[in-house]
Design a protein around this motif. Structure first.
Motif, PDB file in Angstrom:
ATOM      1  N   GLU A 246       0.354  14.322  -1.307  1.00 12.63           N
ATOM      2  CA  GLU A 246       0.292  13.024  -0.408  1.00 12.63           C
ATOM      3  C   GLU A 246      -0.643  12.398   0.102  1.00 12.63           C
ATOM      4  OE1 GLU A 246       2.704  16.101   3.018  1.00 12.63           O
ATOM      5  OE2 GLU A 246       2.538  17.049   1.185  1.00 12.63           O
ATOM      6  N   GLY A 247      -1.443  12.630  -0.725  1.00 18.91           N
ATOM      7  CA  GLY A 247      -2.619  11.026  -0.458  1.00 18.91           C
ATOM      8  C   GLY A 247      -3.869  12.218   0.333  1.00 18.91           C
ATOM      9  N   HIS A 248      -4.707  11.230   0.954  1.00 14.84           N
ATOM     10  CA  HIS A 248      -5.538  11.721   1.914  1.00 14.84           C
ATOM     11  C   HIS A 248      -4.695  12.430   3.299  1.00 14.84           C
ATOM     12  CE1 HIS A 248      -7.988  10.213  -1.422  1.00 14.84           C
ATOM     13  NE2 HIS A 248      -8.448   8.677  -0.009  1.00 14.84           N
TER      14      HIS A 248
ATOM     15  N   LEU B 109      -1.756  10.999  -4.904  1.00 16.45           N
ATOM     16  CA  LEU B 109      -0.997  10.226  -4.327  1.00 16.45           C
ATOM     17  C   LEU B 109       0.560  10.560  -5.152  1.00 16.45           C
ATOM     18  CD1 LEU B 109      -2.698   7.522  -2.909  1.00 16.45           C
ATOM     19  CD2 LEU B 109      -0.723   8.459  -2.000  1.00 16.45           C
TER      20      LEU B 109
ATOM     21  N   PHE C 189      -7.753   2.674   8.577  1.00 18.93           N
ATOM     22  CA  PHE C 189      -6.305   2.016   8.601  1.00 18.93           C
ATOM     23  C   PHE C 189      -6.773   1.768  10.359  1.00 18.93           C
ATOM     24  CE2 PHE C 189      -2.985   4.017   5.866  1.00 18.93           C
ATOM     25  CZ  PHE C 189      -3.416   3.690   4.860  1.00 18.93           C
TER      26      PHE C 189
ATOM     27  N   ASP D 165      -3.330  -3.227  -1.113  1.00 19.87           N
ATOM     28  CA  ASP D 165      -4.414  -2.012  -2.206  1.00 19.87           C
ATOM     29  C   ASP D 165      -4.190  -2.186  -3.397  1.00 19.87           C
ATOM     30  OD1 ASP D 165      -4.664   1.222  -0.939  1.00 19.87           O
ATOM     31  OD2 ASP D 165      -4.626   0.055  -3.140  1.00 19.87           O
TER      32      ASP D 165
ATOM     33  N   LYS E  55     -14.766   3.497   6.036  1.00 23.40           N
ATOM     34  CA  LYS E  55     -13.805   3.935   5.219  1.00 23.40           C
ATOM     35  C   LYS E  55     -14.551   3.957   4.156  1.00 23.40           C
ATOM     36  CE  LYS E  55     -10.399   3.043   1.899  1.00 23.40           C
ATOM     37  NZ  LYS E  55     -10.707   2.633   0.051  1.00 23.40           N
TER      38      LYS E  55
ATOM     39  N   THR F 247       0.604   5.791   6.031  1.00 27.15           N
ATOM     40  CA  THR F 247       0.718   4.176   6.520  1.00 27.15           C
ATOM     41  C   THR F 247       1.737   3.773   7.204  1.00 27.15           C
ATOM     42  OG1 THR F 247       0.080   4.137   3.941  1.00 27.15           O
ATOM     43  CG2 THR F 247       1.521   2.355   4.746  1.00 27.15           C
TER      44      THR F 247
ATOM     45  N   THR G  18       3.301   5.746   2.950  1.00 31.63           N
ATOM     46  CA  THR G  18       3.158   7.342   2.503  1.00 31.63           C
ATOM     47  C   THR G  18       3.516   7.569   4.498  1.00 31.63           C
ATOM     48  OG1 THR G  18       0.968   7.068   3.586  1.00 31.63           O
ATOM     49  CG2 THR G  18       1.815   7.449   0.767  1.00 31.63           C
TER      50      THR G  18
ATOM     51  N   HIS H 290      -6.912   3.958  -9.541  1.00 32.21           N
ATOM     52  CA  HIS H 290      -6.377   3.201  -8.619  1.00 32.21           C
ATOM     53  C   HIS H 290      -5.145   2.730  -9.747  1.00 32.21           C
ATOM     54  CE1 HIS H 290      -3.456   0.633  -5.927  1.00 32.21           C
ATOM     55  NE2 HIS H 290      -3.821  -0.630  -7.109  1.00 32.21           N
TER      56      HIS H 290
ATOM     57  N   THR I 290      -9.003  -0.632  -1.197  1.00 29.72           N
ATOM     58  CA  THR I 290      -9.184   0.012  -1.983  1.00 29.72           C
ATOM     59  C   THR I 290     -10.616  -0.814  -2.782  1.00 29.72           C
ATOM     60  OG1 THR I 290      -8.899   2.320  -3.222  1.00 29.72           O
ATOM     61  CG2 THR I 290      -8.118   0.157  -4.009  1.00 29.72           C
TER      62      THR I 290
ATOM     63  N   ILE J 289       1.168  -1.594  -0.090  1.00 31.05           N
ATOM     64  CA  ILE J 289       0.132  -0.074   0.046  1.00 31.05           C
ATOM     65  C   ILE J 289       0.581   1.335   0.233  1.00 31.05           C
ATOM     66  CG2 ILE J 289      -0.415  -0.145   2.380  1.00 31.05           C
ATOM     67  CD1 ILE J 289      -2.716   0.450   2.155  1.00 31.05           C
ATOM     68  N   HIS J 290       0.055   2.407   0.221  1.00 34.28           N
ATOM     69  CA  HIS J 290       0.863   3.467  -0.118  1.00 34.28           C
ATOM     70  C   HIS J 290       1.975   3.847   0.534  1.00 34.28           C
ATOM     71  CE1 HIS J 290      -1.258   3.979  -3.800  1.00 34.28           C
ATOM     72  NE2 HIS J 290      -2.684   3.936  -3.666  1.00 34.28           N
TER      73      HIS J 290
END
Ligand code: NRN
Length: 367
Positions: free
Chosen positions: A338-340, A334, A349, A118, A173, A45, A42, A288, A144, A39-40
């Motif tokens: 920087e994504g969400h 992303l 998460f 993901d 989610k 994460t 980040t 995605h 996702t 998964i990304h």
């Protein structure tokens, strides 16, 4: 240090994960859990990863996209002794190599027993190349929408050989991450790549699923005139009743100033659409995979391609028009931002954590 500083900031914005750490620390529910993660990579994460390790898990980690890794987050994980194989700007071959490093330890498969995925590229690789591991893998928690769709297709074809917990389908989610996270982070990605004015512009959102709906809502807030394209009459009618104009891409292509795909489908914007776009049109994707915009059509049509700035390339057409493609058609939120934000990833998460604890508890007998 930079990664660690941002992680400590994110911990203050992810109270659910931090509360779960305190709640389960003594129980160590993930003791014995050996998790392959894709998964990304980040900062958010990283907070999830350290939660899993705190509660007993051993990890090996890669990103699920070649552009989405935040290197300072990956570096902080490595500095904390967590094997991570991810950097921003991987080639497609390096991407595959990174995933393989999470499956193998010193060149051969390790005794992993769970997967966090993901988009289900890791699941696909394990099924295709390491089928022997399937016996010891209790199952996968999938983040996702696109991943869940792929896994359902595998299951329908009788090819899915271990249980799946569809984290994406948890209300806490999709009803937050997919709508509010995608809405904000996609605008963030577009603005970082262009600094374009959104107020007054015609902004075409392809797809009125949870992500498209959240993006449309946020872009309207920036003063844009939002147009929705759809192929399914039900979400199209929802968009009408939410006050958006709805048309097919064939019609919207000549009207839009900006385009963002959020459909999970392929070939949503193709040659005939590029043919009728305005000079200076901006095209991007927040789905995605990078299959929603036909990059090959754009490359075939272009007389010249040049980089304006990070994640922003201009494709010159024979008639002089220029079309801007952001982040090479890869998920712009992303790849170019920087994504969400942390607060909404905290909800996703927390679900991932609970799903992995369930897989650990049920073990290999899980139906
Ligand atoms: N900051 C992030 N970290 C982030 N933003 C969006 N996502 C992130 N993952 C880690 C994922 C969402 O949950 C991308 C997935 O495709 C979407 O479901």
């Amino acid at each position: 240090e930079f990664g660690r500083r941002e992680i400590s900031l994110a911990e203050n914005e992810m109270p659910a994960l931090m509360a779960l750490r305190d709640k389960y620390r003594d129980e160590q529910p993930l003791a014995g859990a050996k998790i392959m993660g894709c998964i990304h990579m980040t900062i958010q994460t990283a907070v999830l990863m350290e939660t899993l390790v705190d509660l007993g898990a051993e990890l090996r980690w890669s990103s699920c996209n070649i552009f989405s890794t935040q290197d300072h987050a990956a570096a902080a994980m490595a500095a904390n002794g967590i094997p991570v194989f991810a950097w921003k700007g991987e080639t497609d071959e390096e991407y595959e190599w990174c995933i393989e490093q999470t499956i193998c330890k010193d060149g051969s498969p390790w005794d992993a027993n769970m997967i966090l995925d993901d988009g289900s590229d890791l699941t696909s690789m394990v099924h295709a190349k390491f089928p022997d591991m399937l016996e010891t893998i209790h199952g996968v928690s999938e983040e996702t929408t696109t991943g869940v769709h792929r896994l359902r297709a595998m299951a329908d074809a009788g090819e899915l050989l271990y249980p799946v917990i569809a984290v994406n389908d948890a209300e806490t989610k999709w009803d937050f991450d997919n709508i509010h996270g995608t809405g904000q982070s996609t605008i963030d990605g577009i603005l970082r790549a262009t600094s374009v004015l959104l107020a007054g512009k015609n902004f075409v959102v392809a797809g009125y699923g949870h992500c498209g709906k959240g993006l449309a809502m946020r872009v309207r807030g920036m003063g844009a005139n939002v147009i929705i394209t759809e192929i399914d009459p039900i979400p199209a009618l929802k968009a009408i009743m939410d006050g958006f104009r709805v048309m097919k891409m064939d019609e919207a292509a000549s009207v839009g100033d900006l385009f963002c795909t959020a459909t999970g489908m392929k070939d949503v914007i193709v040659r005939r659409h590029f043919d009728s776009m305005k000079d200076g049109a901006i095209v991007c994707n927040t789905g995605h995979y990078d299959c929603e915009i036909s990059i090959s059509d754009l490359e075939d049509m272009a007389t010249e391609i040049f980089t304006i700035r990070d994640n922003n390339e201009a494709f010159s057409m024979p008639d002089g028009r220029r079309i801007h493609l952001l982040a090479r058609g890869r998920l712009v939120n992303l790849a170019s931002a920087e994504g969400h934000p942390s607060e909404v990833m905290d909800m996703s998460f927390a679900n991932q954590f609970l799903a992995l604890c369930r897989l650990a508890k049920e073990g290999s007998g899980y139906d």
